[in-house]
Write an enzyme that holds these catalytic residues in place. Structure first.
Site, PDB file in Angstrom:
ATOM      1  N   TYR A  85     -32.656   9.377  17.425  1.00 54.49           N
ATOM      2  CA  TYR A  85     -32.672   9.439  15.960  1.00 54.49           C
ATOM      3  C   TYR A  85     -33.897  10.240  15.524  1.00 54.49           C
ATOM      4  O   TYR A  85     -34.918  10.263  16.215  1.00 54.49           O
ATOM      5  CB  TYR A  85     -32.701   8.017  15.379  1.00 54.49           C
ATOM      6  CG  TYR A  85     -32.297   7.949  13.924  1.00 54.49           C
ATOM      7  CD1 TYR A  85     -31.006   8.251  13.538  1.00 54.49           C
ATOM      8  CD2 TYR A  85     -33.217   7.589  12.937  1.00 54.49           C
ATOM      9  CE1 TYR A  85     -30.625   8.205  12.200  1.00 54.49           C
ATOM     10  CE2 TYR A  85     -32.844   7.531  11.602  1.00 54.49           C
ATOM     11  CZ  TYR A  85     -31.548   7.837  11.245  1.00 54.49           C
ATOM     12  OH  TYR A  85     -31.179   7.789   9.924  1.00 54.49           O
ATOM     13  N   VAL A 188     -19.304   3.941   5.826  1.00 58.51           N
ATOM     14  CA  VAL A 188     -19.581   4.768   4.643  1.00 58.51           C
ATOM     15  C   VAL A 188     -18.268   5.253   4.052  1.00 58.51           C
ATOM     16  O   VAL A 188     -18.053   5.191   2.835  1.00 58.51           O
ATOM     17  CB  VAL A 188     -20.476   5.984   4.994  1.00 58.51           C
ATOM     18  CG1 VAL A 188     -20.677   6.862   3.764  1.00 58.51           C
ATOM     19  CG2 VAL A 188     -21.832   5.546   5.532  1.00 58.51           C
ATOM     20  N   GLY A 275     -24.208  12.823   8.441  1.00 56.32           N
ATOM     21  CA  GLY A 275     -24.151  12.312   9.812  1.00 56.32           C
ATOM     22  C   GLY A 275     -23.657  13.375  10.759  1.00 56.32           C
ATOM     23  O   GLY A 275     -23.085  14.392  10.333  1.00 56.32           O
ATOM     24  N   GLY A 276     -23.898  13.150  12.038  1.00 57.40           N
ATOM     25  CA  GLY A 276     -23.463  14.108  13.058  1.00 57.40           C
ATOM     26  C   GLY A 276     -22.824  13.368  14.222  1.00 57.40           C
ATOM     27  O   GLY A 276     -23.269  13.507  15.363  1.00 57.40           O
ATOM     28  N   PHE A 299     -27.967  14.614   2.896  1.00 51.16           N
ATOM     29  CA  PHE A 299     -28.418  13.383   2.228  1.00 51.16           C
ATOM     30  C   PHE A 299     -28.933  12.409   3.269  1.00 51.16           C
ATOM     31  O   PHE A 299     -28.329  12.226   4.332  1.00 51.16           O
ATOM     32  CB  PHE A 299     -27.270  12.724   1.440  1.00 51.16           C
ATOM     33  CG  PHE A 299     -27.704  11.441   0.783  1.00 51.16           C
ATOM     34  CD1 PHE A 299     -28.500  11.469  -0.349  1.00 51.16           C
ATOM     35  CD2 PHE A 299     -27.358  10.207   1.330  1.00 51.16           C
ATOM     36  CE1 PHE A 299     -28.943  10.287  -0.937  1.00 51.16           C
ATOM     37  CE2 PHE A 299     -27.800   9.026   0.744  1.00 51.16           C
ATOM     38  CZ  PHE A 299     -28.594   9.066  -0.386  1.00 51.16           C
ATOM     39  N   TRP A 300     -30.054  11.752   2.940  1.00 53.04           N
ATOM     40  CA  TRP A 300     -30.604  10.709   3.813  1.00 53.04           C
ATOM     41  C   TRP A 300     -31.023   9.543   2.922  1.00 53.04           C
ATOM     42  O   TRP A 300     -31.928   9.674   2.094  1.00 53.04           O
ATOM     43  CB  TRP A 300     -31.806  11.251   4.601  1.00 53.04           C
ATOM     44  CG  TRP A 300     -32.283  10.344   5.678  1.00 53.04           C
ATOM     45  CD1 TRP A 300     -31.544   9.453   6.405  1.00 53.04           C
ATOM     46  CD2 TRP A 300     -33.625  10.249   6.183  1.00 53.04           C
ATOM     47  NE1 TRP A 300     -32.327   8.818   7.333  1.00 53.04           N
ATOM     48  CE2 TRP A 300     -33.605   9.287   7.219  1.00 53.04           C
ATOM     49  CE3 TRP A 300     -34.826  10.892   5.871  1.00 53.04           C
ATOM     50  CZ2 TRP A 300     -34.752   8.938   7.930  1.00 53.04           C
ATOM     51  CZ3 TRP A 300     -35.960  10.547   6.592  1.00 53.04           C
ATOM     52  CH2 TRP A 300     -35.920   9.586   7.608  1.00 53.04           C
ATOM     53  N   MET A 301     -30.340   8.414   3.080  1.00 54.75           N
ATOM     54  CA  MET A 301     -30.590   7.236   2.221  1.00 54.75           C
ATOM     55  C   MET A 301     -32.049   6.779   2.324  1.00 54.75           C
ATOM     56  O   MET A 301     -32.647   6.356   1.326  1.00 54.75           O
ATOM     57  CB  MET A 301     -29.642   6.104   2.657  1.00 54.75           C
ATOM     58  CG  MET A 301     -29.550   4.934   1.722  1.00 54.75           C
ATOM     59  SD  MET A 301     -28.604   5.323   0.245  1.00 54.75           S
ATOM     60  CE  MET A 301     -29.687   4.735  -1.014  1.00 54.75           C
TER      61      MET A 301
HETATM   62  N1  LIG Z   1     -27.681  10.050   6.002  1.00 53.65           N
HETATM   63  C1  LIG Z   1     -27.690   8.758   5.673  1.00 53.65           C
HETATM   64  O1  LIG Z   1     -28.470   8.297   4.841  1.00 53.65           O
HETATM   65  C2  LIG Z   1     -26.716   7.856   6.329  1.00 53.65           C
HETATM   66  C3  LIG Z   1     -26.503   6.560   5.852  1.00 53.65           C
HETATM   67  C4  LIG Z   1     -25.529   5.765   6.457  1.00 53.65           C
HETATM   68  C5  LIG Z   1     -24.834   6.253   7.547  1.00 53.65           C
HETATM   69  N2  LIG Z   1     -25.114   7.503   8.014  1.00 53.65           N
HETATM   70  C6  LIG Z   1     -24.376   8.101   9.124  1.00 53.65           C
HETATM   71  O2  LIG Z   1     -23.012   8.075   8.788  1.00 53.65           O
HETATM   72  C7  LIG Z   1     -22.252   7.983   9.977  1.00 53.65           C
HETATM   73  C8  LIG Z   1     -21.295   6.802   9.828  1.00 53.65           C
HETATM   74  O3  LIG Z   1     -22.046   5.596   9.784  1.00 53.65           O
HETATM   75  P1  LIG Z   1     -21.287   4.204   9.652  1.00 53.65           P
HETATM   76  O4  LIG Z   1     -22.237   3.073   9.805  1.00 53.65           O
HETATM   77  O5  LIG Z   1     -20.436   4.266   8.453  1.00 53.65           O
HETATM   78  O6  LIG Z   1     -20.393   4.328  10.970  1.00 53.65           O
HETATM   79  P2  LIG Z   1     -19.365   3.354  11.645  1.00 53.65           P
HETATM   80  O7  LIG Z   1     -18.776   2.419  10.669  1.00 53.65           O
HETATM   81  O8  LIG Z   1     -20.002   2.811  12.865  1.00 53.65           O
HETATM   82  O9  LIG Z   1     -18.227   4.412  12.054  1.00 53.65           O
HETATM   83  C9  LIG Z   1     -18.491   5.526  12.859  1.00 53.65           C
HETATM   84  C10 LIG Z   1     -17.536   6.644  12.487  1.00 53.65           C
HETATM   85  O10 LIG Z   1     -17.833   7.782  13.288  1.00 53.65           O
HETATM   86  C11 LIG Z   1     -16.628   8.262  13.863  1.00 53.65           C
HETATM   87  N3  LIG Z   1     -16.946   8.881  15.147  1.00 53.65           N
HETATM   88  C12 LIG Z   1     -17.630   8.330  16.154  1.00 53.65           C
HETATM   89  N4  LIG Z   1     -17.782   9.221  17.163  1.00 53.65           N
HETATM   90  C13 LIG Z   1     -17.161  10.347  16.749  1.00 53.65           C
HETATM   91  C14 LIG Z   1     -16.964  11.625  17.313  1.00 53.65           C
HETATM   92  N5  LIG Z   1     -17.438  11.929  18.533  1.00 53.65           N
HETATM   93  N6  LIG Z   1     -16.283  12.536  16.624  1.00 53.65           N
HETATM   94  C15 LIG Z   1     -15.789  12.233  15.403  1.00 53.65           C
HETATM   95  N7  LIG Z   1     -15.967  11.051  14.802  1.00 53.65           N
HETATM   96  C16 LIG Z   1     -16.648  10.112  15.463  1.00 53.65           C
HETATM   97  C17 LIG Z   1     -15.769   7.033  14.013  1.00 53.65           C
HETATM   98  O11 LIG Z   1     -14.434   7.436  14.103  1.00 53.65           O
HETATM   99  P3  LIG Z   1     -13.439   6.861  15.237  1.00 53.65           P
HETATM  100  O12 LIG Z   1     -12.874   5.586  14.693  1.00 53.65           O
HETATM  101  O13 LIG Z   1     -12.444   7.952  15.316  1.00 53.65           O
HETATM  102  O14 LIG Z   1     -14.240   6.650  16.486  1.00 53.65           O
HETATM  103  C18 LIG Z   1     -16.084   6.311  12.711  1.00 53.65           C
HETATM  104  O15 LIG Z   1     -15.347   6.871  11.655  1.00 53.65           O
HETATM  105  C19 LIG Z   1     -23.238   7.846  11.123  1.00 53.65           C
HETATM  106  O16 LIG Z   1     -23.485   9.128  11.626  1.00 53.65           O
HETATM  107  C20 LIG Z   1     -24.477   7.334  10.435  1.00 53.65           C
HETATM  108  O17 LIG Z   1     -25.660   7.615  11.133  1.00 53.65           O
HETATM  109  C21 LIG Z   1     -26.014   8.301   7.425  1.00 53.65           C
END
Ligand SMILES: NC(=O)c1ccc[n+]([C@@H]2O[C@H](COP(=O)([O-])OP(=O)(O)OC[C@H]3O[C@@H](n4cnc5c(N)ncnc54)[C@H](OP(=O)(O)O)[C@@H]3O)[C@@H](O)[C@H]2O)c1
Length: 365
Positions: A85, A188, A275-276, A299-301
């Site tokens: 991270y 999300v 996200g990536g 965006f980053w929360m």
């Molecule tokens: N920037 C910010 O402030 C912020 C805030 C919150 C979350 N995030 C990011 O948002 C993302 C989602 O978080 P979350 O907690 O909502 O996740 P989550 O509920 O754990 O779900 C993960 C998601 O990622 C998909 N995924 C996993 N591996 C993948 C891959 N190799 N290729 C394509 N899709 C993949 C999953 O799809 P499948 O069901 O197909 O596996 C699922 O839709 C994460 O990257 C997290 O770090 C960022």
């Protein structure tokens, strides 16, 4: 045996359980240890995270002692433990970025701000919520409704907060507009669907194909999704073409999936990457940049929270999200409750090995 005050905790499933709440004086006399998860080196979470006993100070001054009720395992927690991270804590560290706790005792400078029995969520980032008890200044906590659904309260800050901000802060959106997103089944993504539906905004939801795709499509449609398509179906979908072109794209996958949703944007549209999950870079088609004049943003929360630490805008967001939840318009992500002692199971299930992720893992204390 230590007597305790009992409080009833609600779950979204409709189940209730009774938690045992010591009062302050009993805490002072009887309780001084808790359990926490900790890691001292980066690596595979299943191998490096251990459970250990901690000694808890009696809260003094502006401090609050809280008993954790529930905390989710989010991708950022896993990536932080793995050491991949962007921001890394000094080690050893207690993982866990969000969750909900119940106040057990308060120091003498807390006045009426917080009382035993109140529910609180972290105001600060990386509080280390994967532990049975936390002692923290009241200024590091946000009071939330104690009659809320417990999983909703434990998971509302990071993912629904991200969805709320991305829908509000980048493109002025109104009823009838369209937003497109990938990873639509993520926590999300589920929040985006529900908040957008409450605002009358159409959502085009892209997910990875899987054997039980119809179940997933039904589930997201019941949440309020306008259209749900697989990555392969996106370009050909008549339902997608029938909607106004999206002015906002939300990208948590990047790589090819990000490129595909970027292609769908209306002239002058904005793609927000947050996200990536594919671990691939964002690749922008030349045509989208030249002919559609799209904008790429991020965006980053965590950054937003730091910049709005005590702002009324932040309180407004928390209030709005709880109001949506209490009116039944914002449900927590599909989840599995895992007893704290079984944390290894939660870590294992939170890490995608061969493809699809399952339900959000929630540690139950
Ligand atoms: N920037 C910010 O402030 C912020 C805030 C919150 C979350 N995030 C990011 O948002 C993302 C989602 O978080 P979350 O907690 O909502 O996740 P989550 O509920 O754990 O779900 C993960 C998601 O990622 C998909 N995924 C996993 N591996 C993948 C891959 N190799 N290729 C394509 N899709 C993949 C999953 O799809 P499948 O069901 O197909 O596996 C699922 O839709 C994460 O990257 C997290 O770090 C960022």
């Amino acid at each position: 045996m230590l007597a305790c005050r009992r409080s009833v905790v609600r779950l979204s499933s409709g189940r209730k359980f009774t938690s045992c709440l010591d009062d302050s004086s009993r805490w002072r006399r009887h309780s001084s240890t808790g359990m926490c998860l900790e890691y001292s080196r980066n690596g595979d979470p299943e191998k490096v995270v251990v459970m250990k006993e901690t000694t808890l100070p009696v809260p003094t001054g502006n401090q609050v002692l809280m008993k954790m009720l529930a905390a989710p395992v989010n991708p950022a927690d896993i990536n932080t433990i793995q050491g991949v991270y962007a921001v890394q804590p000094s080690l050893p560290s207690i993982p866990g970025n969000e969750g909900v706790g119940e106040v057990m005792a308060v120091g003498d400078e807390c006045g009426e701000i917080l009382q035993p029995g109140d529910w609180v969520i972290p105001r600060v980032n990386a509080m280390g919520t994967w532990r049975t008890h936390i002692v923290a200044p009241h200024t590091d906590l946000i009071k939330v409704p104690s009659n809320a659904d417990m999983v909703t309260a434990a998971t509302i800050a990071v993912n629904p907060g991200t969805a709320y901000r991305m829908l509000k802060d980048f493109v002025p959106m109104s009823s009838g507009d369209t937003v497109i997103q990938n990873g639509a089944n993520s926590a999300v993504g589920q929040a985006v669907i529900q908040i957008a539906a409450a605002l009358g905004i159409n959502t085009i939801n892209v997910v990875r194909n899987r054997p039980n795709i119809h179940q997933l499509k039904d589930y997201l449609t019941r949440l309020g999704a306008t259209v749900v398509v697989t990555e392969e179906e996106l370009r050909k979908s008549e339902s997608v073409k029938a909607l106004p072109p999206p002015r906002l794209a939300l990208n948590c996958v990047s790589g090819r999936s990000g490129t595909e949703i970027l292609r769908q944007l209306a002239h002058g549209g904005v793609m927000v990457t947050y996200g990536g999950m594919s671990r691939q870079p964002v690749i922008g088609p030349v045509g989208s940049l030249i002919f559609s004049d799209v904008t790429l943003r991020g965006f980053w929360m965590t950054r937003w929270n730091k910049e709005h630490f005590n702002d009324s805008e932040r309180q407004q967001m928390v209030d709005d999200l709880f109001q949506l939840a209490q009116s039944g318009k914002l449900k927590p992500p599909d989840n599995t409750l895992v007893p704290f002692a079984d944390y290894i199971v939660a870590l294992k299930n939170a890490m995608p090995k061969e493809g699809m992720l399952g339900k959000k893992q929630i540690l139950l204390f």
